[in-house]
Design a protein around this motif. Structure first.
Motif, PDB file in Angstrom:
ATOM      1  N   ALA A  46      -5.732   5.925 -12.092  1.00 27.68           N
ATOM      2  CA  ALA A  46      -5.059   5.601 -10.550  1.00 27.68           C
ATOM      3  C   ALA A  46      -3.785   4.678 -10.814  1.00 27.68           C
ATOM      4  CB  ALA A  46      -6.200   4.484 -10.223  1.00 27.68           C
ATOM      5  N   GLY A  47      -3.593   4.164 -12.005  1.00 27.85           N
ATOM      6  CA  GLY A  47      -2.496   3.321 -12.425  1.00 27.85           C
ATOM      7  C   GLY A  47      -1.235   4.327 -12.394  1.00 27.85           C
ATOM      8  N   SER A  48      -1.551   5.328 -13.281  1.00 30.48           N
ATOM      9  CA  SER A  48      -0.623   6.325 -13.441  1.00 30.48           C
ATOM     10  C   SER A  48       0.025   7.124 -12.316  1.00 30.48           C
ATOM     11  CB  SER A  48      -1.052   7.574 -14.347  1.00 30.48           C
ATOM     12  OG  SER A  48      -1.314   6.891 -15.679  1.00 30.48           O
ATOM     13  N   LEU A  49      -0.910   7.139 -11.452  1.00 30.55           N
ATOM     14  CA  LEU A  49      -0.745   7.858 -10.042  1.00 30.55           C
ATOM     15  C   LEU A  49       0.252   7.175  -9.001  1.00 30.55           C
ATOM     16  CD1 LEU A  49      -1.166  10.637  -8.325  1.00 30.55           C
ATOM     17  CD2 LEU A  49      -3.002   9.243  -7.294  1.00 30.55           C
ATOM     18  N   LEU A  50      -0.020   6.017  -9.054  1.00 28.79           N
ATOM     19  CA  LEU A  50       0.675   4.923  -8.325  1.00 28.79           C
ATOM     20  C   LEU A  50       2.068   4.622  -8.969  1.00 28.79           C
ATOM     21  CD1 LEU A  50      -2.069   1.992  -7.684  1.00 28.79           C
ATOM     22  CD2 LEU A  50      -0.730   3.360  -6.090  1.00 28.79           C
ATOM     23  N   VAL A  51       2.051   4.625 -10.304  1.00 27.92           N
ATOM     24  CA  VAL A  51       3.658   4.615 -10.757  1.00 27.92           C
ATOM     25  C   VAL A  51       4.383   5.826 -10.525  1.00 27.92           C
ATOM     26  CG1 VAL A  51       4.654   4.498 -13.016  1.00 27.92           C
ATOM     27  CG2 VAL A  51       2.919   3.180 -12.649  1.00 27.92           C
ATOM     28  N   ILE A  52       3.675   6.943 -10.856  1.00 22.99           N
ATOM     29  CA  ILE A  52       4.584   8.149 -10.494  1.00 22.99           C
ATOM     30  C   ILE A  52       4.937   8.342  -9.152  1.00 22.99           C
ATOM     31  CG2 ILE A  52       4.296  10.765 -10.503  1.00 22.99           C
ATOM     32  CD1 ILE A  52       2.680  10.154 -13.306  1.00 22.99           C
ATOM     33  N   ALA A  53       4.122   8.223  -8.169  1.00 26.37           N
ATOM     34  CA  ALA A  53       4.305   8.416  -6.780  1.00 26.37           C
ATOM     35  C   ALA A  53       5.378   7.455  -6.430  1.00 26.37           C
ATOM     36  CB  ALA A  53       3.136   8.174  -6.010  1.00 26.37           C
ATOM     37  N   GLY A  54       5.175   6.179  -6.933  1.00 27.46           N
ATOM     38  CA  GLY A  54       6.272   5.114  -6.416  1.00 27.46           C
ATOM     39  C   GLY A  54       7.816   5.479  -6.839  1.00 27.46           C
ATOM     40  N   LEU A  55       7.804   5.984  -8.257  1.00 23.79           N
ATOM     41  CA  LEU A  55       8.946   6.429  -8.618  1.00 23.79           C
ATOM     42  C   LEU A  55       9.755   7.356  -7.924  1.00 23.79           C
ATOM     43  CD1 LEU A  55       8.463   6.192 -12.501  1.00 23.79           C
ATOM     44  CD2 LEU A  55      10.031   4.948 -11.093  1.00 23.79           C
ATOM     45  N   ALA A  56       8.547   8.672  -7.412  1.00 23.98           N
ATOM     46  CA  ALA A  56       9.231   9.668  -6.654  1.00 23.98           C
ATOM     47  C   ALA A  56       9.701   9.334  -5.374  1.00 23.98           C
ATOM     48  CB  ALA A  56       7.977  10.652  -6.329  1.00 23.98           C
ATOM     49  N   VAL A  57       8.972   8.285  -4.623  1.00 17.38           N
ATOM     50  CA  VAL A  57       9.356   7.905  -3.403  1.00 17.38           C
ATOM     51  C   VAL A  57      10.722   7.059  -3.520  1.00 17.38           C
ATOM     52  CG1 VAL A  57       8.705   6.361  -1.557  1.00 17.38           C
ATOM     53  CG2 VAL A  57       7.030   7.886  -2.305  1.00 17.38           C
ATOM     54  N   LEU A  58      10.740   6.274  -4.618  1.00 20.22           N
ATOM     55  CA  LEU A  58      11.912   5.245  -4.754  1.00 20.22           C
ATOM     56  C   LEU A  58      13.076   6.145  -5.086  1.00 20.22           C
ATOM     57  CD1 LEU A  58      12.622   2.153  -4.936  1.00 20.22           C
ATOM     58  CD2 LEU A  58      12.271   2.579  -7.749  1.00 20.22           C
ATOM     59  N   LEU A  59      13.079   7.110  -5.854  1.00 18.89           N
ATOM     60  CA  LEU A  59      14.232   7.821  -5.873  1.00 18.89           C
ATOM     61  C   LEU A  59      14.366   8.793  -4.671  1.00 18.89           C
ATOM     62  CD1 LEU A  59      13.572   9.166  -9.730  1.00 18.89           C
ATOM     63  CD2 LEU A  59      15.166   7.514  -8.837  1.00 18.89           C
ATOM     64  N   VAL A  97       7.731  -0.619  -0.670  1.00 19.30           N
ATOM     65  CA  VAL A  97       6.215   0.084  -0.779  1.00 19.30           C
ATOM     66  C   VAL A  97       6.266   0.632  -2.052  1.00 19.30           C
ATOM     67  CG1 VAL A  97       4.544   1.741   0.044  1.00 19.30           C
ATOM     68  CG2 VAL A  97       5.744   0.521   1.748  1.00 19.30           C
ATOM     69  N   ALA A  98       7.258   1.664  -2.342  1.00 20.41           N
ATOM     70  CA  ALA A  98       7.343   2.284  -3.838  1.00 20.41           C
ATOM     71  C   ALA A  98       7.309   1.313  -4.762  1.00 20.41           C
ATOM     72  CB  ALA A  98       8.384   3.026  -3.936  1.00 20.41           C
ATOM     73  N   VAL A  99       8.041   0.212  -4.872  1.00 15.55           N
ATOM     74  CA  VAL A  99       8.213  -0.917  -5.690  1.00 15.55           C
ATOM     75  C   VAL A  99       6.842  -1.576  -5.993  1.00 15.55           C
ATOM     76  CG1 VAL A  99       9.049  -3.204  -6.302  1.00 15.55           C
ATOM     77  CG2 VAL A  99      10.791  -1.470  -5.435  1.00 15.55           C
ATOM     78  N   LEU A 100       6.093  -1.973  -4.755  1.00  9.70           N
ATOM     79  CA  LEU A 100       4.943  -2.578  -4.823  1.00  9.70           C
ATOM     80  C   LEU A 100       3.833  -1.388  -5.727  1.00  9.70           C
ATOM     81  CD1 LEU A 100       4.795  -4.412  -1.491  1.00  9.70           C
ATOM     82  CD2 LEU A 100       4.928  -5.378  -3.982  1.00  9.70           C
ATOM     83  N   SER A 101       4.021  -0.318  -5.289  1.00 12.69           N
ATOM     84  CA  SER A 101       3.333   0.898  -5.940  1.00 12.69           C
ATOM     85  C   SER A 101       3.329   0.622  -7.575  1.00 12.69           C
ATOM     86  CB  SER A 101       3.358   2.068  -5.351  1.00 12.69           C
ATOM     87  OG  SER A 101       2.856   3.217  -6.180  1.00 12.69           O
ATOM     88  N   ILE A 102       4.631   0.712  -7.668  1.00 12.92           N
ATOM     89  CA  ILE A 102       4.972   0.698  -9.326  1.00 12.92           C
ATOM     90  C   ILE A 102       4.305  -0.400  -9.962  1.00 12.92           C
ATOM     91  CG2 ILE A 102       6.899   0.952 -11.139  1.00 12.92           C
ATOM     92  CD1 ILE A 102       8.302   2.446  -8.914  1.00 12.92           C
ATOM     93  N   ILE A 103       4.393  -1.752  -9.421  1.00 10.58           N
ATOM     94  CA  ILE A 103       3.957  -2.773 -10.137  1.00 10.58           C
ATOM     95  C   ILE A 103       2.482  -2.808 -10.198  1.00 10.58           C
ATOM     96  CG2 ILE A 103       3.792  -5.223  -9.603  1.00 10.58           C
ATOM     97  CD1 ILE A 103       6.669  -5.074  -8.373  1.00 10.58           C
ATOM     98  N   LEU A 104       1.665  -2.320  -8.790  1.00 14.90           N
ATOM     99  CA  LEU A 104       0.204  -2.364  -8.928  1.00 14.90           C
ATOM    100  C   LEU A 104      -0.037  -1.461  -9.775  1.00 14.90           C
ATOM    101  CD1 LEU A 104      -0.307  -2.818  -5.096  1.00 14.90           C
ATOM    102  CD2 LEU A 104      -0.908  -4.641  -7.054  1.00 14.90           C
ATOM    103  N   PRO A 154       6.231   2.626  11.523  1.00 16.66           N
ATOM    104  CA  PRO A 154       5.779   1.389  11.172  1.00 16.66           C
ATOM    105  C   PRO A 154       6.360   1.015   9.727  1.00 16.66           C
ATOM    106  CG  PRO A 154       4.231   3.134  10.693  1.00 16.66           C
ATOM    107  CD  PRO A 154       5.238   3.717  11.446  1.00 16.66           C
ATOM    108  N   GLY A 155       6.420  -0.202   9.717  1.00 19.45           N
ATOM    109  CA  GLY A 155       7.150  -0.840   8.451  1.00 19.45           C
ATOM    110  C   GLY A 155       6.393  -0.645   7.105  1.00 19.45           C
ATOM    111  N   TRP A 156       5.164  -0.889   7.006  1.00 16.75           N
ATOM    112  CA  TRP A 156       4.656  -1.137   5.548  1.00 16.75           C
ATOM    113  C   TRP A 156       3.600   0.189   5.311  1.00 16.75           C
ATOM    114  CZ3 TRP A 156       7.134  -4.107   2.363  1.00 16.75           C
ATOM    115  CH2 TRP A 156       8.087  -4.891   3.129  1.00 16.75           C
ATOM    116  N   TRP A 157       2.929   0.558   6.373  1.00 14.72           N
ATOM    117  CA  TRP A 157       1.770   1.628   6.339  1.00 14.72           C
ATOM    118  C   TRP A 157       2.335   2.947   6.920  1.00 14.72           C
ATOM    119  CZ3 TRP A 157      -2.141   0.964   3.212  1.00 14.72           C
ATOM    120  CH2 TRP A 157      -2.992   2.044   3.140  1.00 14.72           C
ATOM    121  N   PRO A 158       2.275   4.011   6.117  1.00 14.73           N
ATOM    122  CA  PRO A 158       2.921   5.364   6.527  1.00 14.73           C
ATOM    123  C   PRO A 158       2.350   5.886   7.787  1.00 14.73           C
ATOM    124  CG  PRO A 158       2.954   5.355   4.154  1.00 14.73           C
ATOM    125  CD  PRO A 158       1.935   4.025   4.686  1.00 14.73           C
ATOM    126  N   ARG A 159       2.994   6.516   8.736  1.00 16.06           N
ATOM    127  CA  ARG A 159       2.409   7.518   9.678  1.00 16.06           C
ATOM    128  C   ARG A 159       2.034   8.556   8.993  1.00 16.06           C
ATOM    129  NH1 ARG A 159       5.517   7.804  14.899  1.00 16.06           N
ATOM    130  NH2 ARG A 159       5.052   9.968  14.650  1.00 16.06           N
TER     131      ARG A 159
END
Length: 166
Positions: A46-59, A97-104, A154-159
């Motif tokens: 789960a942690g790996s998935l959150l970091v990878i997804a967060g990085l992809a969204v951030l970029l 959202v991506a930065v928080l995903s990476i941190i979590l 929406p600001g924080w939770w995606p459509r």
């Protein structure tokens, strides 16, 4: 702002803002990632998935700012036009959202509760910044087009479906 300048400015801001918030500070909190990985495979996955997804969204989000908006996410060099394409059709604040995903993700990956607590503090700070500075600034800068976008996305939770407006 010309696109090469926007790209360079976005890369610099990526290193200085999310790089520090989602990279340097968690690294320091975990004693330079000196803690062992979580012994629970589910946490690691789960942690790996959150970091990878967060990085992809951030970029992706940073790329949209430079190429679509001809500017940067940095308040000192804003976009020339409101960025509403790509991931921005689903959520207004994908970078936060991506930065928080990476941190979590790092909190799970390293089973480190101080990083999880840091994510809560960082999230509260981001929310406060968006409400007190960013949204009023965008409303002044982009006027009615931002208000239409703000009501639709929406600001924080995606459509679940992309916004089709412009």
């Amino acid at each position: 702002m010309r696109k090469p300048s926007a790209i360079a400015g976005s890369v610099l801001f990526l290193i200085l803002a999310p790089g520090v918030v989602a990279g340097l500070l968690p690294w320091l909190l975990t004693d330079r990632y000196g803690l062992p990985f979580s012994s629970m495979a589910g946490f690691v996955a789960a942690g790996s998935l959150l970091v990878i997804a967060g990085l992809a969204v951030l970029l992706h989000a940073f790329t949209r700012f430079a190429l679509e908006g001809s500017g940067t996410p940095a308040p000192v060099a804003p976009t020339e036009k409101l960025v509403v394409g790509g991931i921005y059709r689903y959520v207004r604040n994908p970078m936060y959202v991506a930065v928080l995903s990476i941190i979590l993700g790092q909190a799970l990956l390293f089973a480190h509760s101080p990083v999880a607590l840091y994510a809560c503090v960082a999230g509260a700070a981001m929310f406060a910044f968006v409400k007190t500075y960013e949204e009023p600034t965008l409303a002044r800068r982009y006027g009615a087009s931002y208000q239409v976008y703000r009501r639709a996305v929406p600001g924080w939770w995606p459509r679940l479906t992309p916004w089709k407006g412009k």
